[in-house]
Design a protein around this motif. Structure first.
Motif, PDB file in Angstrom:
ATOM      1  N   ARG A 168      -0.402  10.834   2.420  1.00  0.00           N
ATOM      2  CA  ARG A 168      -0.010   9.435   2.594  1.00  0.00           C
ATOM      3  C   ARG A 168       1.500   9.248   2.447  1.00  0.00           C
ATOM      4  NH1 ARG A 168      -3.550   5.820   4.963  1.00  0.00           N
ATOM      5  NH2 ARG A 168      -5.659   6.508   4.470  1.00  0.00           N
ATOM      6  N   LEU A 169       2.125  10.119   1.673  1.00  0.00           N
ATOM      7  CA  LEU A 169       3.557   9.987   1.409  1.00  0.00           C
ATOM      8  C   LEU A 169       4.420  10.817   2.352  1.00  0.00           C
ATOM      9  CD1 LEU A 169       3.442   9.923  -2.490  1.00  0.00           C
ATOM     10  CD2 LEU A 169       4.082   8.032  -0.980  1.00  0.00           C
ATOM     11  N   ASP A 170       3.793  11.457   3.324  1.00  0.00           N
ATOM     12  CA  ASP A 170       4.561  12.221   4.299  1.00  0.00           C
ATOM     13  C   ASP A 170       5.478  11.283   5.089  1.00  0.00           C
ATOM     14  OD1 ASP A 170       5.313  14.523   5.794  1.00  0.00           O
ATOM     15  OD2 ASP A 170       3.961  13.903   7.405  1.00  0.00           O
ATOM     16  N   GLY A 228       0.844  -1.188   0.000  1.00  0.00           N
ATOM     17  CA  GLY A 228       0.000   0.000   0.000  1.00  0.00           C
ATOM     18  C   GLY A 228       0.877   1.235   0.000  1.00  0.00           C
ATOM     19  N   ILE A 229       0.268   2.386  -0.245  1.00  0.00           N
ATOM     20  CA  ILE A 229       1.034   3.619  -0.389  1.00  0.00           C
ATOM     21  C   ILE A 229       1.183   4.312   0.963  1.00  0.00           C
ATOM     22  CG2 ILE A 229      -0.986   5.049  -0.986  1.00  0.00           C
ATOM     23  CD1 ILE A 229       0.831   6.536  -2.984  1.00  0.00           C
ATOM     24  N   GLY A 230       2.404   4.478   1.409  1.00  0.00           N
ATOM     25  CA  GLY A 230       2.676   5.261   2.594  1.00  0.00           C
ATOM     26  C   GLY A 230       2.716   4.468   3.889  1.00  0.00           C
ATOM     27  N   VAL A 231       3.111   5.171   4.933  1.00  0.00           N
ATOM     28  CA  VAL A 231       3.396   4.553   6.227  1.00  0.00           C
ATOM     29  C   VAL A 231       2.154   3.978   6.893  1.00  0.00           C
ATOM     30  CG1 VAL A 231       4.170   5.062   8.586  1.00  0.00           C
ATOM     31  CG2 VAL A 231       5.469   5.936   6.621  1.00  0.00           C
ATOM     32  N   SER A 232       1.075   4.760   6.969  1.00  0.00           N
ATOM     33  CA  SER A 232      -0.087   4.295   7.737  1.00  0.00           C
ATOM     34  C   SER A 232      -0.747   3.088   7.086  1.00  0.00           C
ATOM     35  CB  SER A 232      -1.100   5.428   7.931  1.00  0.00           C
ATOM     36  OG  SER A 232      -1.567   5.916   6.695  1.00  0.00           O
ATOM     37  N   ASN A 233      -0.803   3.048   5.747  1.00  0.00           N
ATOM     38  CA  ASN A 233      -1.325   1.860   5.073  1.00  0.00           C
ATOM     39  C   ASN A 233      -0.465   0.644   5.388  1.00  0.00           C
ATOM     40  OD1 ASN A 233      -3.700   2.645   3.684  1.00  0.00           O
ATOM     41  ND2 ASN A 233      -2.494   3.593   2.061  1.00  0.00           N
ATOM     42  N   ALA A 234       0.841   0.808   5.264  1.00  0.00           N
ATOM     43  CA  ALA A 234       1.755  -0.313   5.491  1.00  0.00           C
ATOM     44  C   ALA A 234       1.703  -0.788   6.936  1.00  0.00           C
ATOM     45  CB  ALA A 234       3.181   0.088   5.109  1.00  0.00           C
ATOM     46  N   GLU A 235       1.500   0.138   7.875  1.00  0.00           N
ATOM     47  CA  GLU A 235       1.389  -0.263   9.282  1.00  0.00           C
ATOM     48  C   GLU A 235       0.188  -1.179   9.492  1.00  0.00           C
ATOM     49  OE1 GLU A 235       3.498   3.532  11.568  1.00  0.00           O
ATOM     50  OE2 GLU A 235       1.332   3.536  11.215  1.00  0.00           O
ATOM     51  N   GLN A 236      -0.925  -0.879   8.825  1.00  0.00           N
ATOM     52  CA  GLN A 236      -2.102  -1.752   8.935  1.00  0.00           C
ATOM     53  C   GLN A 236      -1.831  -3.128   8.336  1.00  0.00           C
ATOM     54  OE1 GLN A 236      -6.201  -0.126   8.390  1.00  0.00           O
ATOM     55  NE2 GLN A 236      -5.104   1.532   7.375  1.00  0.00           N
ATOM     56  N   VAL A 237      -1.173  -3.131   7.175  1.00  0.00           N
ATOM     57  CA  VAL A 237      -0.860  -4.398   6.525  1.00  0.00           C
ATOM     58  C   VAL A 237       0.076  -5.225   7.403  1.00  0.00           C
ATOM     59  CG1 VAL A 237       0.216  -5.474   4.507  1.00  0.00           C
ATOM     60  CG2 VAL A 237      -1.253  -3.456   4.217  1.00  0.00           C
ATOM     61  N   LEU A 238       1.097  -4.584   7.960  1.00  0.00           N
ATOM     62  CA  LEU A 238       2.038  -5.289   8.829  1.00  0.00           C
ATOM     63  C   LEU A 238       1.331  -5.831  10.067  1.00  0.00           C
ATOM     64  CD1 LEU A 238       4.862  -6.186   9.699  1.00  0.00           C
ATOM     65  CD2 LEU A 238       5.239  -3.877  10.596  1.00  0.00           C
TER      66      LEU A 238
END
Length: 297
Positions: A129-131, A52-62
């Motif tokens: 999202r890219l911040d 997913g794009i960006g930190v918060s999306n990836a945190e959910q996936v992780l």
């Protein structure tokens, strides 16, 4: 592309579906710039496909992958370097081994910074999202193919050669008959040609068509496209047939020495007439430009 045109590209992990034993897909719900994401388990390890794009999306996936793994080792791979697929990988640092093919690693290094700047330039929710995002660096890079043993399940990582990008790879789960294609296949829209001369011209319509011929011949049970609805082998056949249409209609007019503007207009009108329900009409012109450049090559 503007923020008004694209909703917040948020991954919705609540929609995760088990499509085979110990194999989840987080569907993109047809939201632009949200990829279909995979979580593939074996007895010893779990592989995540896309961030997913960006930190918060990836945190959910992780978080979901860690819950599924329940102590099993974590791996991450991405199908290609584009931001919605790979630009959350920094979240997995020290939690998972990030593994990609050589050409994709090269794309991340050479093109990643430019794409990060370009996507931030879209503003709004995409820029938000890219911040704080950094272009990721893989932990392991392989040449040729790579068979990843998850314990009782082997996942095949296979570079395809030039197609949607120079560094595309597909992810095969043979025991389940599942194929993750990345953006080599999408449903419900015209194929995305990142043809941006002189800055990026690595997309190859000719190569892409050859890749889909090979993938379709293998006949996977379930195809997980980069974006859009999951399906069977017909997903690959539909994209292959469209690329063949695009090539043939473009080259036929190119052979007649038709002017470029007229060529684009005719091909665009014809393909929209044939596929009126498809989104992404702006990519037809990019595809025509790419195939014009490849004509006679």
């Amino acid at each position: 592309m503007t923020d008004e045109q694209i909703p917040d590209p948020a991954v919705q992990i609540a929609g995760a579906q088990e499509i085979a034993p110990d194999l989840l897909v987080i569907p993109n719900q047809r939201v632009q710039l949200v990829p279909n994401i995979g979580i593939i388990g074996g007895t010893q390890a779990v592989l995540v496909v896309e961030t997913g794009i960006g930190v918060s999306n990836a945190e959910q996936v992780l978080a979901l992958a860690s819950e599924v793994a329940a102590g099993r080792r974590l791996y991450l791979t991405t199908t290609h370097f584009h931001p919605e697929h790979a630009f959350g990988a920094q979240v997995f640092a020290d939690r998972a081994t990030y593994l990609v093919n050589r050409a994709q690693a090269d794309d991340l290094k050479t093109k990643g910074p430019g794409y990060l700047e370009m996507f931030r330039g879209f503003g709004g929710a995409i820029a938000d999202r890219l911040d704080g995002v950094r272009v990721p660096t893989p932990d392991e890079v392989y040449d040729g193919g790579y068979d990843l043993d998850l314990g009782g399940r082997t996942v095949r990582l296979r570079p395809t050669g030039r197609g949607h990008t120079r560094g595309d790879q597909v992810v095969e789960v043979p025991d389940a008959g599942v194929l993750f294609t990345g953006d080599l296949a999408e449903t419900g829209q015209f194929a995305i040609f990142p043809w941006f001369p002189p800055y990026d011209t690595d997309v190859s319509g000719v190569g892409w068509l050859a890749v889909l011929d090979r993938l379709a011949a293998a006949g996977p049970r379930v195809v997980v496209p980069g974006h859009g609805d999951l399906g069977g082998p017909q997903v690959l056949a539909d994209v292959r047939d469209y690329l063949r249409e695009l090539r043939d209609e473009t080259w036929r007019r190119r052979d007649s020495a038709m002017g470029e503007d007229a060529l684009v207009a005719e091909v665009r009108a014809l393909l929209i007439e044939r596929h009126p329900e498809w989104a992404g009409r702006e990519w037809i012109e990019r595809g025509v430009g790419c195939l014009c450049a490849e004509h006679g090559g």
